[in-house]
Motif scaffolding. Structure first.
Motif, mmCIF file in Angstrom:
data_model
loop_
_atom_site.group_PDB
_atom_site.id
_atom_site.type_symbol
_atom_site.label_atom_id
_atom_site.label_comp_id
_atom_site.label_asym_id
_atom_site.label_seq_id
_atom_site.Cartn_x
_atom_site.Cartn_y
_atom_site.Cartn_z
ATOM 1 N N TRP A 1 0.847 -1.205 0.000
ATOM 2 C CA TRP A 1 0.000 0.000 0.000
ATOM 3 C C TRP A 1 0.875 1.246 0.000
ATOM 4 N N GLY A 2 1.883 1.259 0.890
ATOM 5 C CA GLY A 2 2.734 2.436 1.006
ATOM 6 C C GLY A 2 3.455 2.760 -0.290
ATOM 7 N N ILE A 3 3.988 1.736 -0.958
ATOM 8 C CA ILE A 3 4.703 1.960 -2.218
ATOM 9 C C ILE A 3 3.749 2.506 -3.282
ATOM 10 N N LEU A 4 2.542 1.946 -3.356
ATOM 11 C CA LEU A 4 1.568 2.410 -4.341
ATOM 12 C C LEU A 4 1.108 3.836 -4.044
ATOM 13 N N PHE A 5 0.919 4.160 -2.754
ATOM 14 C CA PHE A 5 0.557 5.535 -2.400
ATOM 15 C C PHE A 5 1.691 6.494 -2.749
ATOM 16 N N LEU A 6 2.924 6.086 -2.427
ATOM 17 C CA LEU A 6 4.088 6.951 -2.638
ATOM 18 C C LEU A 6 4.315 7.252 -4.112
ATOM 19 N N THR A 7 4.146 6.242 -4.951
ATOM 20 C CA THR A 7 4.413 6.409 -6.384
ATOM 21 C C THR A 7 3.197 6.895 -7.166
ATOM 22 N N GLY A 8 2.030 6.927 -6.503
ATOM 23 C CA GLY A 8 0.817 7.379 -7.196
ATOM 24 C C GLY A 8 0.384 6.441 -8.303
ATOM 25 N N THR A 9 0.649 5.138 -8.131
ATOM 26 C CA THR A 9 0.349 4.164 -9.196
ATOM 27 C C THR A 9 -0.774 3.191 -8.813
ATOM 28 N N LEU A 10 -1.516 3.507 -7.767
ATOM 29 C CA LEU A 10 -2.551 2.595 -7.299
ATOM 30 C C LEU A 10 -3.655 2.422 -8.340
ATOM 31 N N GLN A 11 -3.930 1.154 -8.682
ATOM 32 C CA GLN A 11 -5.012 0.826 -9.602
ATOM 33 C C GLN A 11 -6.034 -0.053 -8.884
ATOM 34 N N LEU A 12 -7.225 -0.136 -9.461
ATOM 35 C CA LEU A 12 -8.314 -0.850 -8.806
ATOM 36 C C LEU A 12 -7.981 -2.322 -8.595
ATOM 37 N N TRP A 13 -7.395 -2.968 -9.586
ATOM 38 C CA TRP A 13 -7.109 -4.394 -9.459
ATOM 39 C C TRP A 13 -6.065 -4.649 -8.372
ATOM 40 N N GLN A 14 -5.095 -3.710 -8.244
ATOM 41 C CA GLN A 14 -4.092 -3.861 -7.189
ATOM 42 C C GLN A 14 -4.731 -3.748 -5.808
ATOM 43 N N ALA A 15 -5.648 -2.815 -5.672
ATOM 44 C CA ALA A 15 -6.353 -2.657 -4.405
ATOM 45 C C ALA A 15 -7.118 -3.927 -4.047
ATOM 46 N N CYS A 16 -7.775 -4.528 -5.024
ATOM 47 C CA CYS A 16 -8.551 -5.748 -4.769
ATOM 48 C C CYS A 16 -7.643 -6.888 -4.331
ATOM 49 N N VAL A 17 -6.497 -7.034 -4.971
ATOM 50 C CA VAL A 17 -5.554 -8.098 -4.601
ATOM 51 C C VAL A 17 -5.064 -7.907 -3.170
ATOM 52 N N LEU A 18 -4.705 -6.677 -2.809
ATOM 53 C CA LEU A 18 -4.193 -6.422 -1.466
ATOM 54 C C LEU A 18 -5.273 -6.621 -0.410
ATOM 55 N N LEU A 19 -6.496 -6.259 -0.717
ATOM 56 C CA LEU A 19 -7.592 -6.478 0.223
ATOM 57 C C LEU A 19 -7.809 -7.969 0.476
ATOM 58 N N VAL A 20 -7.717 -8.778 -0.578
ATOM 59 C CA VAL A 20 -7.870 -10.228 -0.429
ATOM 60 C C VAL A 20 -6.713 -10.814 0.388
ATOM 61 N N LEU A 21 -5.491 -10.382 0.106
ATOM 62 C CA LEU A 21 -4.330 -10.879 0.857
ATOM 63 C C LEU A 21 -4.450 -10.533 2.336
ATOM 64 N N HIS A 22 -4.960 -9.348 2.630
ATOM 65 C CA HIS A 22 -5.161 -8.950 4.022
ATOM 66 C C HIS A 22 -6.167 -9.889 4.707
ATOM 67 N N GLY A 23 -7.249 -10.207 4.006
ATOM 68 C CA GLY A 23 -8.232 -11.132 4.560
ATOM 69 C C GLY A 23 -7.658 -12.522 4.784
ATOM 70 N N ILE A 24 -6.827 -12.998 3.865
ATOM 71 C CA ILE A 24 -6.198 -14.317 4.007
ATOM 72 C C ILE A 24 -5.268 -14.336 5.213
ATOM 73 N N ALA A 25 -4.544 -13.244 5.452
ATOM 74 C CA ALA A 25 -3.650 -13.176 6.615
ATOM 75 C C ALA A 25 -4.440 -13.327 7.909
ATOM 76 N N GLY A 26 -5.578 -12.661 8.007
ATOM 77 C CA GLY A 26 -6.410 -12.780 9.201
ATOM 78 C C GLY A 26 -6.947 -14.181 9.392
#
Length: 418
Positions: free
Chosen positions: A98-123
């Motif tokens: 998240w931090g790298i994507l925020f810093l570089t201004g390159t956040l895309q919708l599909w990347q957000a969805c992948v990271l949200l799923v990975l966060h759920g899997i970690a929990g």
């Protein structure tokens, strides 16, 4: 289901083998919630997508529904310290991305969805292994106390996570804030490098069976044959579907209804959220401090009934004062029901299948919160949010009573057979 001998109050907090684990788990839960505060705000400001808001809820809870039993199988087969560390590393990796994507201004919708799923899997990966470590640390007699205090520290993390997340947003901004959030996962990760407990020390060898998704779900046969375990799972599922995350999600609606003319709506919103959170914290400490409320089936049922009933009072009232009191009691009832059910499931589970049974509990409990979005979305549209909460509370109260009858009949049948 009472323990065999009195256990000193807060005993697990007096031991250096358990206290850092509980504190670390609370800090990790705080990091989890800080990430939600920061990323959800950035995602809304970036995409303005109501669909993504719904996906945030689904992606967080759906892994619990689909993968918790498998995660329990992994906890039986492998060192629970390493499984929890893997989950914490995944949390940190997601925050870093998240931090790298925020810093570089390159956040895309599909990347957000992948990271949200990975966060759920970690929990999801964290849950069963965490509970098995509690059993290993505390033993059978002190387990209910350990489960209560662990749930209380997690509630503290949930309560103060949004506060700390908001402070990080104000002081550091979203980019630096999400990078800093990695720090909250480190204490638990480092502590697990030093503790000798593996999650299996008291029960002997690790499971040597296969760990496959299909094989893991065979434990549901064990669950079905144990009336008490199945009853606890049903209670957890009912609470998740009917009330679950509905109250927190719908709190803006209630704050708008309850805010007097000319008053600060954001202040009322914050007070209501804090009341729900502090109810869980105070309830957990009261359970441990009083020592009078035992982890029995009756306690679990009464707490579930209270959870539904106090939620109904909150939804009915037009008074801010009554709403705050009702939310405190709702939070206290919820943590009582959750901690009691978790302790009973652990104590009733066959040692060789404890991880998968705990995974089944996560599937029926947190996993079923996946459908709370349907509850509030569909019924909220048809009936309105307050009436939806009232209906959910009534279903929980009635369902808890029916579940109590089912468990009582099961125990009578078992007594006759025996």
């Amino acid at each position: 289901m009472s323990t065999s001998a009195p256990v000193p109050k807060f005993q697990v907090l007096r031991s250096w083998k358990t206290a850092p684990y509980l504190v670390g788990a609370g800090m990790a839960m705080m990091g989890d919630n800080i990430e939600h505060v920061i990323t959800y705000l950035v995602l809304w400001n970036t995409f303005h997508s109501p669909v993504l808001v719904g996906f945030q809820l689904i992606s967080h809870w759906l892994p619990f529904l689909l993968l918790s039993v498998y995660a329990g199988g992994l906890a039986e087969r492998f060192d629970c310290r390493r499984i929890i560390q893997a989950a914490q590393v995944l949390f940190m990796f997601v925050s870093l991305c998240w931090g790298i994507l925020f810093l570089t201004g390159t956040l895309q919708l599909w990347q957000a969805c992948v990271l949200l799923v990975l966060h759920g899997i970690a929990g999801c990966l964290w849950g069963p292994a965490e509970q098995m470590m509690l059993y290993d640390f505390a033993g059978r007699d002190q387990l209910p106390s350990a489960v209560r205090i662990n749930a209380t520290f997690r509630s503290l993390g949930i309560l103060f996570g949004p506060v700390v997340g908001s402070a990080l947003l104000l002081l550091l901004g979203p980019t630096a804030g999400i990078f800093f959030n990695i720090v909250f996962y480190l204490p638990l990760t480092i502590f697990l490098m030093r503790t000798p407990f593996t999650g299996h020390s008291r029960e002997g060898a690790f499971s040597t069976g296969r760990v496959s998704l299909i094989d893991s779900f065979r434990v549901l046969g064990t669950v079905r044959r144990n009336t008490v375990i199945l009853g606890m799972l049903i209670l957890s599922a009912l609470a998740s579907v009917t009330i679950g995350a509905v109250l927190q999600t719908a709190m803006p609606v209630f704050s708008a209804i309850l805010t007097p003319t000319g008053a600060d709506g954001e202040l009322i919103y914050g007070i209501l959220l804090f009341a729900l959170g502090i109810g869980g914290v105070l309830g957990g400490f009261f359970l441990e401090a009083s020592g009078r409320i035992k982890p029995t089936v009756t306690t679990a049922v009464v707490a579930a009934v209270g959870f539904g009933a106090f939620a109904m009072v909150f939804a009915f009232t037009g008074s801010v004062a009554i709403a705050v009191i009702a939310l405190v009691l709702t939070g206290a009832s919820q943590i009582t029901a959750t901690a009691t059910a978790q302790a009973i499931v652990q104590l009733e589970a066959p040692p060789a299948e404890r991880g998968r049974v705990l995974g089944a509990y996560s599937m029926f409990g947190p996993g079923m919160q996946t459908f709370s979005g349907v509850t509030i979305g569909v019924l909220g549209t048809l009936l309105g949010i307050p009436l939806t909460v009232v209906l959910g509370g009534a279903v929980l109260v009635g369902g808890a009573a029916l579940t109590a009858g089912y468990m009582a009949r099961g125990r009578r049948r078992a007594g006759l057979v025996g």
